[in-house]
Design an enzyme around this catalytic site. Structure first.
Site, PDB file in Angstrom:
ATOM      1  N   CYS A  36      78.579 -10.880  13.753  1.00 54.53           N
ATOM      2  CA  CYS A  36      78.378 -11.629  12.858  1.00 54.53           C
ATOM      3  C   CYS A  36      78.572 -11.230  10.960  1.00 54.53           C
ATOM      4  O   CYS A  36      78.125 -11.711  11.335  1.00 54.53           O
ATOM      5  CB  CYS A  36      78.755 -13.006  13.234  1.00 54.53           C
ATOM      6  SG  CYS A  36      79.312 -13.798  12.185  1.00 54.53           S
ATOM      7  N   CYS A  39      77.666 -14.573   9.879  1.00 54.72           N
ATOM      8  CA  CYS A  39      76.488 -14.895   9.515  1.00 54.72           C
ATOM      9  C   CYS A  39      75.640 -14.214   8.135  1.00 54.72           C
ATOM     10  O   CYS A  39      75.240 -14.988   8.418  1.00 54.72           O
ATOM     11  CB  CYS A  39      76.770 -15.258  10.924  1.00 54.72           C
ATOM     12  SG  CYS A  39      77.419 -16.294  12.421  1.00 54.72           S
TER      13      CYS A  39
END
Length: 114
Positions: A36, A39
């Site tokens: 991600c 993230c």
């Protein structure tokens, strides 16, 4: 898992103890994954939030790929997804990366209204 400095990692095995059983302060849980990109952008923001709000907020991360029980239980469909828990119940959901100022605003609202 992309680890934010100063932020504990929780798993399906200890989620109930570390998040749901917490009393006296809110818990911010970030569902994250290695793949991600947003993230990764959020990791330093979470570190700063954990340090600045330590008196009122416990901040933890959970790897969505290796903890399917929590992902399913809270209906997490995209990363990063964050939940604010109070006394074992989710009181706010935040989806997507945020700048620190915006995340702090949203968290402060959740801490006041929850």
């Amino acid at each position: 898992m992309i680890h934010a400095r100063g932020v504990a990692e929780v798993t399906d095995a200890d989620f109930a103890t570390e998040v749901l059983a917490e009393r006296g302060r809110h818990v911010l849980v970030e569902f994250t994954a290695d793949w991600c990109g947003p993230c990764r952008q959020l990791a330093p923001v979470l570190s700063a939030v954990a340090a600045e709000r330590a008196d009122r907020l416990k901040v933890v991360q959970i790897d969505a790929d290796s903890n399917p029980e929590a992902v399913t239980r809270y209906g997490v469909l995209s990363m990063p997804t964050m939940f604010v828990f109070r006394d074992g119940e989710p009181v706010r959901q935040i989806v997507g990366a945020r700048a620190k100022r915006r995340l702090l605003q949203e968290l402060d609202e959740a801490l006041v209204t929850a």
